[in-house]
Design a protein around this motif. Structure first.
Motif, PDB file in Angstrom:
ATOM      1  N   TRP B  75      -0.814  51.812 -66.999  1.00 37.39           N
ATOM      2  CA  TRP B  75      -1.102  51.245 -68.313  1.00 37.39           C
ATOM      3  C   TRP B  75       0.134  51.355 -69.206  1.00 37.39           C
ATOM      4  CZ3 TRP B  75      -2.680  53.831 -73.189  1.00 37.39           C
ATOM      5  CH2 TRP B  75      -3.369  53.006 -74.070  1.00 37.39           C
ATOM      6  N   MET B  87      -4.499  44.253 -75.384  1.00 36.26           N
ATOM      7  CA  MET B  87      -5.518  45.188 -74.919  1.00 36.26           C
ATOM      8  C   MET B  87      -5.693  44.974 -73.411  1.00 36.26           C
ATOM      9  SD  MET B  87      -8.223  47.245 -75.646  1.00 36.26           S
ATOM     10  CE  MET B  87      -9.687  47.689 -74.673  1.00 36.26           C
ATOM     11  N   ALA B  88      -4.919  45.692 -72.639  1.00 38.54           N
ATOM     12  CA  ALA B  88      -4.990  45.542 -71.183  1.00 38.54           C
ATOM     13  C   ALA B  88      -6.117  46.409 -70.635  1.00 38.54           C
ATOM     14  CB  ALA B  88      -3.664  45.956 -70.555  1.00 38.54           C
ATOM     15  N   VAL B  89      -6.891  45.886 -69.717  1.00 42.17           N
ATOM     16  CA  VAL B  89      -7.913  46.694 -69.054  1.00 42.17           C
ATOM     17  C   VAL B  89      -7.642  46.719 -67.550  1.00 42.17           C
ATOM     18  CG1 VAL B  89      -9.733  46.358 -70.782  1.00 42.17           C
ATOM     19  CG2 VAL B  89      -9.501  44.732 -68.914  1.00 42.17           C
ATOM     20  N   THR B  90      -7.852  47.890 -66.954  1.00 43.49           N
ATOM     21  CA  THR B  90      -7.666  48.015 -65.516  1.00 43.49           C
ATOM     22  C   THR B  90      -8.657  47.118 -64.805  1.00 43.49           C
ATOM     23  OG1 THR B  90      -7.190  50.335 -65.928  1.00 43.49           O
ATOM     24  CG2 THR B  90      -7.402  49.679 -63.648  1.00 43.49           C
ATOM     25  N   ASN B  91      -8.161  46.332 -63.893  1.00 41.71           N
ATOM     26  CA  ASN B  91      -9.028  45.456 -63.116  1.00 41.71           C
ATOM     27  C   ASN B  91      -9.326  46.087 -61.759  1.00 41.71           C
ATOM     28  OD1 ASN B  91     -10.252  42.945 -62.197  1.00 41.71           O
ATOM     29  ND2 ASN B  91      -8.411  42.786 -60.925  1.00 41.71           N
ATOM     30  N   SER B  92      -8.320  46.669 -61.155  1.00 46.77           N
ATOM     31  CA  SER B  92      -8.524  47.297 -59.847  1.00 46.77           C
ATOM     32  C   SER B  92      -7.490  48.384 -59.640  1.00 46.77           C
ATOM     33  CB  SER B  92      -8.395  46.261 -58.736  1.00 46.77           C
ATOM     34  OG  SER B  92      -7.094  45.723 -58.719  1.00 46.77           O
ATOM     35  N   LYS B 114       4.698  42.795 -60.782  1.00 44.01           N
ATOM     36  CA  LYS B 114       4.597  41.440 -61.329  1.00 44.01           C
ATOM     37  C   LYS B 114       3.927  41.526 -62.685  1.00 44.01           C
ATOM     38  CE  LYS B 114       4.139  36.848 -61.484  1.00 44.01           C
ATOM     39  NZ  LYS B 114       2.999  36.129 -60.905  1.00 44.01           N
ATOM     40  N   ARG B 118      -1.729  36.567 -67.095  1.00 44.84           N
ATOM     41  CA  ARG B 118      -3.102  37.062 -67.127  1.00 44.84           C
ATOM     42  C   ARG B 118      -3.299  38.350 -66.348  1.00 44.84           C
ATOM     43  NH1 ARG B 118      -7.160  32.235 -65.930  1.00 44.84           N
ATOM     44  NH2 ARG B 118      -6.819  33.130 -63.869  1.00 44.84           N
ATOM     45  N   LEU B 119      -2.416  38.603 -65.389  1.00 45.15           N
ATOM     46  CA  LEU B 119      -2.569  39.792 -64.555  1.00 45.15           C
ATOM     47  C   LEU B 119      -1.223  40.489 -64.407  1.00 45.15           C
ATOM     48  CD1 LEU B 119      -4.787  38.381 -61.662  1.00 45.15           C
ATOM     49  CD2 LEU B 119      -5.463  40.171 -63.241  1.00 45.15           C
ATOM     50  N   THR B 121       0.570  43.686 -62.088  1.00 45.85           N
ATOM     51  CA  THR B 121       0.371  44.555 -60.930  1.00 45.85           C
ATOM     52  C   THR B 121       1.454  45.618 -60.935  1.00 45.85           C
ATOM     53  OG1 THR B 121      -0.531  42.676 -59.699  1.00 45.85           O
ATOM     54  CG2 THR B 121       0.110  44.610 -58.427  1.00 45.85           C
ATOM     55  N   ALA B 143      -5.776  43.363 -66.213  1.00 41.59           N
ATOM     56  CA  ALA B 143      -6.075  42.045 -66.789  1.00 41.59           C
ATOM     57  C   ALA B 143      -5.559  42.036 -68.221  1.00 41.59           C
ATOM     58  CB  ALA B 143      -7.570  41.783 -66.754  1.00 41.59           C
ATOM     59  N   LEU B 144      -4.773  41.011 -68.550  1.00 38.20           N
ATOM     60  CA  LEU B 144      -4.200  40.899 -69.898  1.00 38.20           C
ATOM     61  C   LEU B 144      -5.046  39.922 -70.715  1.00 38.20           C
ATOM     62  CD1 LEU B 144      -0.472  40.682 -68.798  1.00 38.20           C
ATOM     63  CD2 LEU B 144      -1.760  42.694 -69.483  1.00 38.20           C
ATOM     64  N   PRO B 145      -5.166  40.151 -71.997  1.00 40.40           N
ATOM     65  CA  PRO B 145      -6.082  39.326 -72.803  1.00 40.40           C
ATOM     66  C   PRO B 145      -5.459  37.953 -73.157  1.00 40.40           C
ATOM     67  CG  PRO B 145      -5.120  41.046 -74.172  1.00 40.40           C
ATOM     68  CD  PRO B 145      -4.496  41.182 -72.820  1.00 40.40           C
TER      69      PRO B 145
END
Lengths: 145, 145, 145, 145
Positions: B75, B87-92, B114, B118-119, B121, B143-145
């Motif tokens: 993060w 506001m980034a949220v962990t996707n995986s 990368k 939108r994403l 990694t 995941a980026l807002p």
């Protein structure tokens, strides 16, 4: 050996498993791991009531809290089938977060996908309110001694 | 657009990033996440000095502690490049545990693989003592807002 | 035992490893797996020149092609260090696709993260043109016999 | 919006989905992907009858064959719910191999865990003979356009 696809025998009931988990972790860490709801062949259900220290930005339950819950639930279902002697260590954990987790009870359903001699693989689903409304899914691999 | 393979510009220096992380989490949760050691293009290094509440059976640092460190380091490197608005949220998160983690300082090296629109990694490597002696490797998607 | 963080000794050179891989797969499957470029301690590089049967919608190289390349490259770096006797089987593979893969040469860099007695973990990076311009990253776990 | 946990509406029936997949891949690649068995809300079942070019050392079905089947089954269940316009690309795939896969029919059950606006997550279970006897489990993430 029995058919590896058949339900496996339990080595712990719910109370004994809860007691074993309690004594395995430092008391300070214990609240973060939730409590055992039920123990059945191939399946352990746990519940976590998130506290204020488990919040992340946005007022939702943090990812590490959910990963900790998934990990302990997976460990619990392995222990329930291999018993207290075995020292299982997490080998890998892959989690996908599916919905924001609200400050309400979170249920973790951990199911054995495969219990081998050296490796166990567990599917964990975290949900709130409705079993179909998943908050996260994790696949956890354990190395058995 | 700049070449996506070139180093990216920083939006935070080390102190500003540390302050932003401090204010984003409840004070009670904060110690579990370690501290920023350095911030550079595509790379954030953090350090965690594990406390007694982070132990698991066997006297080693628990998996959830390491997953929490990997998550916050990933993060941090995303924030360092997208700034405080996002506001980034962990996707995986997929982690492999490679060695038992002793009760000593753990370093987390988070590197952007990368940064898309939108994403994002991130590769995270956790080690103790020697950069080649890995305790765990994680790949984290945001995941980026 | 030697220090587990030190570079490991090779059991195969590049030609011997290529010959072993050739004889291990059906000839019809072989082209999909690319060829060995170099073998070094902890590192095998392979190259795949994608054919027309490896395309997916959008005219790009398909995910299964890239997963197959990552898997064989990971297997190759394990074999290079454990030798031909060992029958390693993939235990888990987690891949993130980072950019569309064009119909050009794809390089796979497979590096040993940990070679244990029972499990090996490999980091694989797939790229085109520039080592920094990743097409995919995979973490592959092998079970050793 | 409808409740995200409720079953979703289908945009394709079984024949239309099969036709769409057939036209999306090069004919040479097509046999490796199996065929549609059934399409239902949140669930697509596919079947692969492995050919001799899909064998790996030990006479079992290769990992890349199983990963390709998991990927196309996950893609099929996403397409069945978003329709032919959408160009979904695999973002991530995490697979665990649970048992050796024999040279017999392999069934892939792909189920939607979450269909969001930008990301879809699918659970895929591969089995032979008995639904409880899993060969592999995969969690696949798709980015939607």
């Amino acid at each position: 050996m029995s058919d590896p696809a058949s339900p496996r025998q339990l080595r712990f009931d719910s109370d004994a498993l809860a007691a074993f988990i309690d004594q395995s972790f430092p008391p300070a860490a214990r609240p973060a791991f939730g409590r055992i709801v039920s123990v059945a062949p191939d399946h352990v259900r746990m519940q976590l009531d998130p506290g204020p220290d488990m919040i992340r930005p946005g007022g939702i339950v943090s990812g590490p809290t959910l990963m900790g819950l998934a990990d302990v639930a997976a460990w619990a279902v392995v222990l329930a089938h291999v018993g207290p002697v075995a020292m299982a260590v997490t080998n890998s954990l892959a989690i996908t977060f599916l919905r924001a987790c609200q400050l309400d009870a979170v249920i973790a359903d951990a199911r054995l996908l495969k219990l081998g001699r050296r490796l166990a693989t567990v599917d964990v689903r975290l949900w709130q309110g409705d079993e179909q409304r998943l908050v996260a899914q994790a696949t956890v691999g354990y190395a058995l001694p």
